[in-house]
Design an enzyme around this catalytic site. Structure first.
Site, short mmCIF file in Angstrom:
data_model
loop_
_atom_site.label_atom_id
_atom_site.label_comp_id
_atom_site.label_asym_id
_atom_site.label_seq_id
_atom_site.Cartn_x
_atom_site.Cartn_y
_atom_site.Cartn_z
N THR A 69 0.86 -1.20 0.00
CA THR A 69 0.00 0.00 0.00
C THR A 69 0.89 1.24 0.00
OG1 THR A 69 -1.61 -1.24 1.27
CG2 THR A 69 -1.91 1.14 1.20
N ARG A 106 -7.83 -9.71 4.11
CA ARG A 106 -8.07 -9.43 5.53
C ARG A 106 -7.22 -10.40 6.32
NH1 ARG A 106 -13.90 -11.46 5.46
NH2 ARG A 106 -12.78 -12.88 4.10
N GLY A 120 -16.85 -1.41 19.31
CA GLY A 120 -15.72 -2.02 20.02
C GLY A 120 -14.64 -1.01 20.35
N GLY A 152 -7.29 -1.65 14.39
CA GLY A 152 -5.86 -1.75 14.68
C GLY A 152 -5.19 -2.57 13.62
N CYS A 186 -2.35 -2.45 9.13
CA CYS A 186 -2.79 -1.67 7.95
C CYS A 186 -3.60 -0.43 8.30
CB CYS A 186 -3.60 -2.57 7.02
SG CYS A 186 -2.57 -3.79 6.21
N LYS A 189 -2.05 2.81 10.10
CA LYS A 189 -1.02 3.54 9.33
C LYS A 189 -1.60 4.06 8.01
CE LYS A 189 1.14 -0.23 6.72
NZ LYS A 189 0.77 0.04 5.34
N LYS A 203 -6.91 -8.80 16.02
CA LYS A 203 -8.20 -9.41 15.69
C LYS A 203 -8.03 -10.91 15.78
CE LYS A 203 -9.29 -9.36 11.15
NZ LYS A 203 -9.22 -9.13 9.68
N ARG A 234 0.60 -5.93 15.84
CA ARG A 234 0.95 -4.56 15.45
C ARG A 234 -0.25 -3.65 15.69
NH1 ARG A 234 3.02 -5.46 9.39
NH2 ARG A 234 1.25 -6.84 9.44
N1 LIG Z 1 -1.01 -7.35 6.29
C1 LIG Z 1 -2.10 -7.16 5.56
O1 LIG Z 1 -3.18 -7.67 5.87
C2 LIG Z 1 -2.06 -6.31 4.32
C3 LIG Z 1 -3.21 -6.22 3.53
C4 LIG Z 1 -3.19 -5.40 2.41
C5 LIG Z 1 -2.05 -4.67 2.11
N2 LIG Z 1 -0.96 -4.77 2.92
C6 LIG Z 1 0.23 -3.99 2.57
O2 LIG Z 1 1.24 -4.92 2.18
C7 LIG Z 1 2.52 -4.42 2.55
C8 LIG Z 1 3.23 -5.46 3.41
O3 LIG Z 1 2.51 -5.55 4.63
P1 LIG Z 1 2.78 -6.76 5.63
O4 LIG Z 1 1.74 -6.67 6.67
O5 LIG Z 1 2.95 -8.03 4.89
O6 LIG Z 1 4.21 -6.32 6.22
P2 LIG Z 1 5.26 -7.25 6.93
O7 LIG Z 1 6.15 -6.35 7.69
O8 LIG Z 1 4.55 -8.37 7.62
O9 LIG Z 1 6.09 -7.90 5.71
C9 LIG Z 1 7.02 -7.23 4.92
C10 LIG Z 1 8.18 -8.19 4.69
O10 LIG Z 1 9.04 -7.69 3.67
C11 LIG Z 1 10.37 -8.04 4.01
N3 LIG Z 1 11.26 -7.19 3.20
C12 LIG Z 1 11.49 -5.85 3.32
N4 LIG Z 1 12.32 -5.42 2.34
C13 LIG Z 1 12.61 -6.51 1.57
C14 LIG Z 1 13.40 -6.73 0.41
N5 LIG Z 1 14.06 -5.72 -0.17
N6 LIG Z 1 13.48 -7.98 -0.09
C15 LIG Z 1 12.82 -9.01 0.48
N7 LIG Z 1 12.05 -8.87 1.59
C16 LIG Z 1 11.95 -7.63 2.12
C17 LIG Z 1 10.43 -7.81 5.49
O11 LIG Z 1 11.52 -8.50 6.07
C18 LIG Z 1 9.06 -8.37 5.93
O12 LIG Z 1 9.14 -9.74 6.25
C19 LIG Z 1 2.27 -3.10 3.24
O13 LIG Z 1 2.36 -2.06 2.31
C20 LIG Z 1 0.84 -3.23 3.72
O14 LIG Z 1 0.22 -1.99 3.89
C21 LIG Z 1 -0.93 -5.59 3.99
#
Ligand SMILES: NC(=O)c1ccc[n+]([C@@H]2O[C@H](COP(=O)([O-])OP(=O)(O)OC[C@H]3O[C@@H](n4cnc5c(N)ncnc54)[C@H](O)[C@@H]3O)[C@@H](O)[C@H]2O)c1
Length: 445
Positions: free
Chosen positions: A122, A154, A257, A261, A264, A267, A327, A334
């Site tokens: 994102t 989700r 509730g 949190g 996502c 931030k 959740k 986080r």
């Molecule tokens: N978690 C969710 O439910 C969700 C849903 C939709 C969108 N997003 C978006 O997806 C993105 C990732 O979120 P997340 O929750 O998975 O984060 P996260 O921190 O769980 O995962 C990111 C991973 O990327 C790795 N990383 C960083 N730089 C790297 C590189 N150069 N090469 C290889 N690995 C690398 C990190 O070590 C980490 O394990 C964010 O932008 C978030 O907003 C997340």
């Protein structure tokens, strides 16, 4: 297709497993060697429903492998998903896009034949244009396309949502890029149950931020109505049910509730609020500022409700907090409102003990100063107040829990800050139940 997934965290690991399940040959690149080592064994580095099973299946079929080496991915794959993190900057003024820029900057020169880079992280509007510049300048070949394909999964349903998304949004600028997206998602598109939205990159960027902002607005709206109900003596659960019948409003996201949190929404709303303010969209900025304000305030309301339920200053209370993850269905702590509430109680109560079926190790890493229980019985023992902070089915659907818990505690006082329990069942087992925005339900035993 041969694809890579760069960044194998909460988004990337389920996405990599899902791509293998769809029939692709997948190489996951994860910078963190510890995380990578766990993934190589066919397990997730965190709890996510169904993830271990899918990773195990495809790591052992050989269709999915993990490495820390980006060169291997560049040499093998023709399409590269970017799933790295975009945390909030330390000053709160937008995203730190260092991981995304770093991943694209490192990958581009290694691409020595045409390829497609598909960003799923994102990002704020404008980031894709910046990345396009980097690719133009540094790609090792002509014909390296960039698509922005925001993710809507989700947590707690990440595997299911990766395999069965309700939409695929692709912000792109060339027919080759569209072909690549259609090919990689072909098994999903063939089912006909997910809409493919092909648009320009800026629209894809805004669409994702607007989706998360709307969801947060809906959550804050019903939580604001809970505040109104607390003052008027009305019942917010009935209000939520009644207004949600209107299909223009709907029941989704309408459970009152302690607010949103996780990794996502907090931030994303903060970054979007800052960005819309910066570009002069003052109405949007005012709306989103209010959403954030309400979200923060509900935690204090929850703490006050625990004190009201206890009926005395909190420093005389032993409190069992059930739930630490943000959740149910994930071990992600986080920005967890459950853990934040536990923190507020920890600093005011005589003793606070936290239980969670999956996230105690993660919570302990973040807050080693809190007290945790490995089993629910230990958490409940001699509690004056039980706080249900995360809506795990173990807490909300176990029909025996109200009676079993009643035997362990000192006082049968439940504060359900998720509006998640069967209030009649708990009252029948002798409990007084408090929920945000609702009159307390006295014991009916
Ligand atoms: N978690 C969710 O439910 C969700 C849903 C939709 C969108 N997003 C978006 O997806 C993105 C990732 O979120 P997340 O929750 O998975 O984060 P996260 O921190 O769980 O995962 C990111 C991973 O990327 C790795 N990383 C960083 N730089 C790297 C590189 N150069 N090469 C290889 N690995 C690398 C990190 O070590 C980490 O394990 C964010 O932008 C978030 O907003 C997340």
């Amino acid at each position: 297709m041969r694809v890579s997934v760069i960044g194998c965290g909460h988004l990337g690991a389920p996405h990599a497993a899902a791509m293998a399940e769809l029939g692709h040959e997948v190489i996951g690149v994860e910078l963190n060697p510890e995380t990578c080592k766990i993934l190589q064994t066919g397990r997730g580095a965190f709890h996510e429903k169904g993830l271990d099973e899918l990773l195990d299946k495809h790591v052992h079929t050989g269709r999915l492998r993990f490495t820390t080496d980006l060169h291997e991915a560049a040499a093998t794959a023709d399409l590269h998903f970017i799933g790295v993190g975009t945390p909030l900057r330390s000053d709160g003024r937008g995203y730190d896009v260092g991981q995304v820029v770093g991943a694209v900057r490192s990958l581009a020169p290694l691409l020595t034949r045409p390829a497609t880079i598909v960003g799923k992280s994102t990002v704020t509007v404008g980031t894709v244009a910046r990345l396009q510049e980097i690719i133009r300048e540094h790609a090792g070949s002509e014909g390296v396309d960039l698509v922005w394909n925001p993710e809507f999964l989700r947590e707690g349903h990440a595997v299911e949502d990766s395999l069965y998304p309700d939409r695929i949004v692709a912000g792109l600028a060339s027919p080759e890029a569209e072909n690549a997206i259609r090919e990689v998602y072909a098994p999903i598109l063939a089912r006909g149950d997910a809409e493919l939205i092909v648009t320009d990159p800026a629209t894809a960027e805004v669409l994702k931020s607007a989706a998360n902002a709307y969801l947060s607005t809906k959550i804050s709206y019903i939580n604001a109505m809970a505040e109104v109900c607390e003052i008027t003596g009305a019942d917010v659960a009935t209000v939520a049910h009644g207004i949600g019948i209107d299909p223009r409003i709907g029941h989704g996201g309408m459970r009152p509730g302690i607010g949103y949190g996780g990794g996502c929404l907090p931030k994303d709303v903060a970054a979007f609020t800052h960005r819309v303010g910066e570009i002069g969209a003052t109405g949007a900025a005012a709306l989103l500022n209010a959403v954030e304000h309400i979200n923060h305030a509900r935690l204090d309301a929850a703490r006050d409700l625990v004190e009201t339920a206890h009926g005395r200053p909190l420093d005389t209370a032993t409190i069992a907090v059930l739930g630490a993850s943000f959740k149910a269905g994930t071990s992600d702590v986080r920005n967890s409102p459950a853990l934040r509430l536990a923190g507020l109680l920890h600093s005011s109560a005589a003793r606070t003990i936290i239980h969670d079926p999956e996230s105690v190790p993660a919570a302990r890493r973040l807050h080693p100063e809190y007290t945790y229980a490995d089993n629910i019985g230990t958490a409940l023992r001699d509690a004056d107040v039980v706080v249900l902070a995360t809506e795990w089915p173990q807490y909300t659907r176990d029909a025996d829990l109200p009676t079993a818990a009643a035997r362990a505690v000192r006082r049968k006082v439940l504060v359900d800050v998720r509006t998640a329990v069967d209030i009649d069942a708990w009252a029948a087992a002798g409990w007084t139940v408090h929920q945000l925005g609702r009159p307390a339900q006295q014991s009916t035993a």
